[in-house]
Scaffold this motif. Structure first.
Motif, PDB file in Angstrom:
ATOM      1  N   MET A 257      -7.148  16.838  -2.755  1.00  0.00           N
ATOM      2  CA  MET A 257      -6.557  17.451  -1.574  1.00  0.00           C
ATOM      3  C   MET A 257      -6.983  16.746  -0.287  1.00  0.00           C
ATOM      4  O   MET A 257      -6.220  16.699   0.681  1.00  0.00           O
ATOM      5  CB  MET A 257      -6.931  18.935  -1.510  1.00  0.00           C
ATOM      6  N   SER A 258      -8.192  16.180  -0.282  1.00  0.00           N
ATOM      7  CA  SER A 258      -8.647  15.479   0.923  1.00  0.00           C
ATOM      8  C   SER A 258      -7.819  14.229   1.188  1.00  0.00           C
ATOM      9  O   SER A 258      -7.624  13.846   2.356  1.00  0.00           O
ATOM     10  CB  SER A 258     -10.125  15.115   0.792  1.00  0.00           C
ATOM     11  N   VAL A 259      -7.308  13.583   0.128  1.00  0.00           N
ATOM     12  CA  VAL A 259      -6.447  12.414   0.308  1.00  0.00           C
ATOM     13  C   VAL A 259      -5.146  12.821   0.995  1.00  0.00           C
ATOM     14  O   VAL A 259      -4.687  12.176   1.949  1.00  0.00           O
ATOM     15  CB  VAL A 259      -6.153  11.730  -1.042  1.00  0.00           C
ATOM     16  N   ILE A 260      -4.553  13.890   0.510  1.00  0.00           N
ATOM     17  CA  ILE A 260      -3.295  14.371   1.085  1.00  0.00           C
ATOM     18  C   ILE A 260      -3.500  14.821   2.525  1.00  0.00           C
ATOM     19  O   ILE A 260      -2.700  14.507   3.416  1.00  0.00           O
ATOM     20  CB  ILE A 260      -2.722  15.510   0.221  1.00  0.00           C
ATOM     21  N   GLU A 261      -4.587  15.534   2.773  1.00  0.00           N
ATOM     22  CA  GLU A 261      -4.869  16.002   4.126  1.00  0.00           C
ATOM     23  C   GLU A 261      -5.084  14.823   5.077  1.00  0.00           C
ATOM     24  O   GLU A 261      -4.604  14.833   6.217  1.00  0.00           O
ATOM     25  CB  GLU A 261      -6.097  16.907   4.117  1.00  0.00           C
ATOM     26  N   ALA A 262      -5.790  13.799   4.619  1.00  0.00           N
ATOM     27  CA  ALA A 262      -6.032  12.620   5.465  1.00  0.00           C
ATOM     28  C   ALA A 262      -4.733  11.896   5.777  1.00  0.00           C
ATOM     29  O   ALA A 262      -4.527  11.428   6.907  1.00  0.00           O
ATOM     30  CB  ALA A 262      -7.017  11.680   4.769  1.00  0.00           C
ATOM     31  N   ASN A 263      -3.838  11.799   4.794  1.00  0.00           N
ATOM     32  CA  ASN A 263      -2.555  11.131   5.025  1.00  0.00           C
ATOM     33  C   ASN A 263      -1.685  11.915   6.001  1.00  0.00           C
ATOM     34  O   ASN A 263      -0.991  11.328   6.843  1.00  0.00           O
ATOM     35  CB  ASN A 263      -1.818  10.921   3.699  1.00  0.00           C
ATOM     36  N   HIS A 264      -1.720  13.235   5.901  1.00  0.00           N
ATOM     37  CA  HIS A 264      -0.960  14.060   6.847  1.00  0.00           C
ATOM     38  C   HIS A 264      -1.544  13.927   8.258  1.00  0.00           C
ATOM     39  O   HIS A 264      -0.786  13.852   9.243  1.00  0.00           O
ATOM     40  CB  HIS A 264      -0.962  15.518   6.401  1.00  0.00           C
ATOM     41  N   LYS A 265      -2.853  13.900   8.364  1.00  0.00           N
ATOM     42  CA  LYS A 265      -3.482  13.742   9.671  1.00  0.00           C
ATOM     43  C   LYS A 265      -3.130  12.391  10.277  1.00  0.00           C
ATOM     44  O   LYS A 265      -2.809  12.294  11.474  1.00  0.00           O
ATOM     45  CB  LYS A 265      -5.001  13.887   9.535  1.00  0.00           C
ATOM     46  N   LEU A 266      -3.173  11.347   9.457  1.00  0.00           N
ATOM     47  CA  LEU A 266      -2.814  10.013   9.931  1.00  0.00           C
ATOM     48  C   LEU A 266      -1.362   9.978  10.373  1.00  0.00           C
ATOM     49  O   LEU A 266      -1.030   9.399  11.420  1.00  0.00           O
ATOM     50  CB  LEU A 266      -3.056   8.984   8.833  1.00  0.00           C
TER      51      LEU A 266
ATOM     52  N   VAL B 204       0.857  -1.186   0.000  1.00  0.00           N
ATOM     53  CA  VAL B 204       0.000   0.000   0.000  1.00  0.00           C
ATOM     54  C   VAL B 204       0.895   1.238   0.000  1.00  0.00           C
ATOM     55  O   VAL B 204       1.854   1.312   0.777  1.00  0.00           O
ATOM     56  CB  VAL B 204      -0.927   0.030   1.233  1.00  0.00           C
ATOM     57  N   LEU B 205       0.583   2.200  -0.878  1.00  0.00           N
ATOM     58  CA  LEU B 205       1.357   3.437  -0.970  1.00  0.00           C
ATOM     59  C   LEU B 205       0.538   4.606  -0.449  1.00  0.00           C
ATOM     60  O   LEU B 205      -0.598   4.831  -0.874  1.00  0.00           O
ATOM     61  CB  LEU B 205       1.774   3.699  -2.414  1.00  0.00           C
ATOM     62  N   LYS B 206       1.126   5.358   0.473  1.00  0.00           N
ATOM     63  CA  LYS B 206       0.499   6.534   1.050  1.00  0.00           C
ATOM     64  C   LYS B 206       1.229   7.780   0.558  1.00  0.00           C
ATOM     65  O   LYS B 206       2.413   7.965   0.852  1.00  0.00           O
ATOM     66  CB  LYS B 206       0.577   6.486   2.577  1.00  0.00           C
ATOM     67  N   GLU B 207       0.535   8.618  -0.184  1.00  0.00           N
ATOM     68  CA  GLU B 207       1.116   9.874  -0.647  1.00  0.00           C
ATOM     69  C   GLU B 207       1.299  10.805   0.550  1.00  0.00           C
ATOM     70  O   GLU B 207       0.339  11.205   1.201  1.00  0.00           O
ATOM     71  CB  GLU B 207       0.196  10.525  -1.679  1.00  0.00           C
ATOM     72  N   PHE B 208       2.560  11.152   0.834  1.00  0.00           N
ATOM     73  CA  PHE B 208       2.871  11.959   2.015  1.00  0.00           C
ATOM     74  C   PHE B 208       3.890  13.045   1.647  1.00  0.00           C
ATOM     75  O   PHE B 208       5.063  12.978   2.017  1.00  0.00           O
ATOM     76  CB  PHE B 208       3.411  11.051   3.125  1.00  0.00           C
ATOM     77  N   PRO B 209       3.452  14.062   0.889  1.00  0.00           N
ATOM     78  CA  PRO B 209       4.376  15.111   0.452  1.00  0.00           C
ATOM     79  C   PRO B 209       4.740  16.060   1.598  1.00  0.00           C
ATOM     80  O   PRO B 209       3.883  16.762   2.133  1.00  0.00           O
ATOM     81  CB  PRO B 209       3.582  15.837  -0.632  1.00  0.00           C
ATOM     82  N   ILE B 210       6.014  16.086   1.959  1.00  0.00           N
ATOM     83  CA  ILE B 210       6.463  16.917   3.082  1.00  0.00           C
ATOM     84  C   ILE B 210       7.691  17.761   2.742  1.00  0.00           C
ATOM     85  O   ILE B 210       8.164  18.522   3.587  1.00  0.00           O
ATOM     86  CB  ILE B 210       6.780  16.047   4.316  1.00  0.00           C
ATOM     87  N   LEU B 211       8.187  17.640   1.513  1.00  0.00           N
ATOM     88  CA  LEU B 211       9.452  18.299   1.169  1.00  0.00           C
ATOM     89  C   LEU B 211       9.272  19.476   0.216  1.00  0.00           C
ATOM     90  O   LEU B 211      10.126  19.733  -0.631  1.00  0.00           O
ATOM     91  CB  LEU B 211      10.427  17.270   0.577  1.00  0.00           C
ATOM     92  N   GLY B 212       8.160  20.168   0.352  1.00  0.00           N
ATOM     93  CA  GLY B 212       7.990  21.386  -0.428  1.00  0.00           C
ATOM     94  C   GLY B 212       6.985  21.283  -1.550  1.00  0.00           C
ATOM     95  O   GLY B 212       6.275  20.283  -1.722  1.00  0.00           O
ATOM     96  N   GLU B 213       6.916  22.352  -2.345  1.00  0.00           N
ATOM     97  CA  GLU B 213       5.905  22.492  -3.384  1.00  0.00           C
ATOM     98  C   GLU B 213       6.021  21.413  -4.453  1.00  0.00           C
ATOM     99  O   GLU B 213       5.002  20.898  -4.936  1.00  0.00           O
ATOM    100  CB  GLU B 213       6.025  23.876  -4.034  1.00  0.00           C
TER     101      GLU B 213
END
Length: 246
Positions: free
Chosen positions: A200-209, A127-136
């Motif tokens: 955007m909701s996918v990214i937000e959910a992954n960041h919250k998790l 399973v791959l979780k998109e977790f962008p944390i290194l900038g734009e």
């Protein structure tokens, strides 16, 4: 000696486990005890090393137990989120979840090894979780990948995921257009999808998790009931998988 070593270290570090015992002593008794500790350590300095090893083991076990509690409390969001891509053997007995950032050098390094792990084992669900944390650029890459998943499905997403991991340049519009075109995809709908609430909701959910799971970096893996924060070579991943199978 092992018990005394732990007591010595607890005393020196002022831990709550031993603070009560010192508090019950008289001033004279405390002074005598500290003198005894000092003399013992001067005669046996290896005891402090042993005691620190004991404390480190206790801390590692406490962290592992905390991870287990977090995994149990967030099981569905980690392993069964329909918004995250799943591949490998979908009926596998072990699930490997990766929190990934396309601009992360260690994610790039781990990519081929994770692929080899899944391929050679044959019984792993990935399973791959998109977790962008290194900038734009990380964010744009994840928006693009998620858009492809939502519009074109799992196979197209995996092709884009692999291409983005391999990308050495910037994920600018020209590059992403060429990437989509090379895969036979119309880039216009993908670009239109990228800033929608669905993406955007996918990214937000992954960041919250990730915040809930105390994940701060990439790659981070969840391998069944084990959290692995950071890159692990292929052999190490295989050992963890084998350990989970018992």
């Amino acid at each position: 000696m092992r018990r005394f070593a732990l007591a010595v270290t607890a005393c020196l570090l002022g831990t709550t486990a031993f603070a009560g015992g010192l508090g019950e002593m008289t001033d004279a008794e405390r002074s005598a005890f500290r003198a005894e500790v000092r003399a013992y350590l001067l005669e046996n300095p290896e005891v402090l090393v042993e005691a620190m090893d004991v404390l480190q083991g206790m801390e590692e076990q406490a962290a592992a137990n905390r991870d287990l509690d977090m995994l149990a409390a967030n099981n569905d969001a980690i392993f069964n989120d329909p918004a995250s891509w799943a591949g490998g053997n979908l009926d596998g007995d072990i699930t490997v979840v990766e929190f990934v950032d396309y601009r992360c050098g260690y994610c790039k390094k781990a990519h081929d090894e994770v692929a080899e792990l899944v391929k050679s084992d044959g019984n792993i669900r990935l399973v791959l979780k998109e977790f962008p944390i290194l900038g734009e650029e990380s964010l744009v890459s994840s928006q693009f990948a998620i858009s492809v998943l939502q519009l074109h499905g799992a196979d197209a997403y995996k092709s884009v995921h692999d291409a983005l991991i391999a990308l050495r340049g910037s994920p600018d519009e020209a590059t992403l257009t060429r990437m989509a075109t090379d895969l036979g995809l119309d880039p216009a709908p993908i670009f239109a999808q990228m800033t929608t609430p669905e993406v955007m909701s996918v990214i937000e959910a992954n960041h919250k998790l990730a915040t809930t799971m105390e994940i701060q970096g990439t790659p981070t893996f969840v391998i069944d009931k084990t959290m692995v924060r950071g890159y692990v070579p292929l052999d190490g991943m295989r050992q963890i998988v084998a350990g989970q199978r018992g």
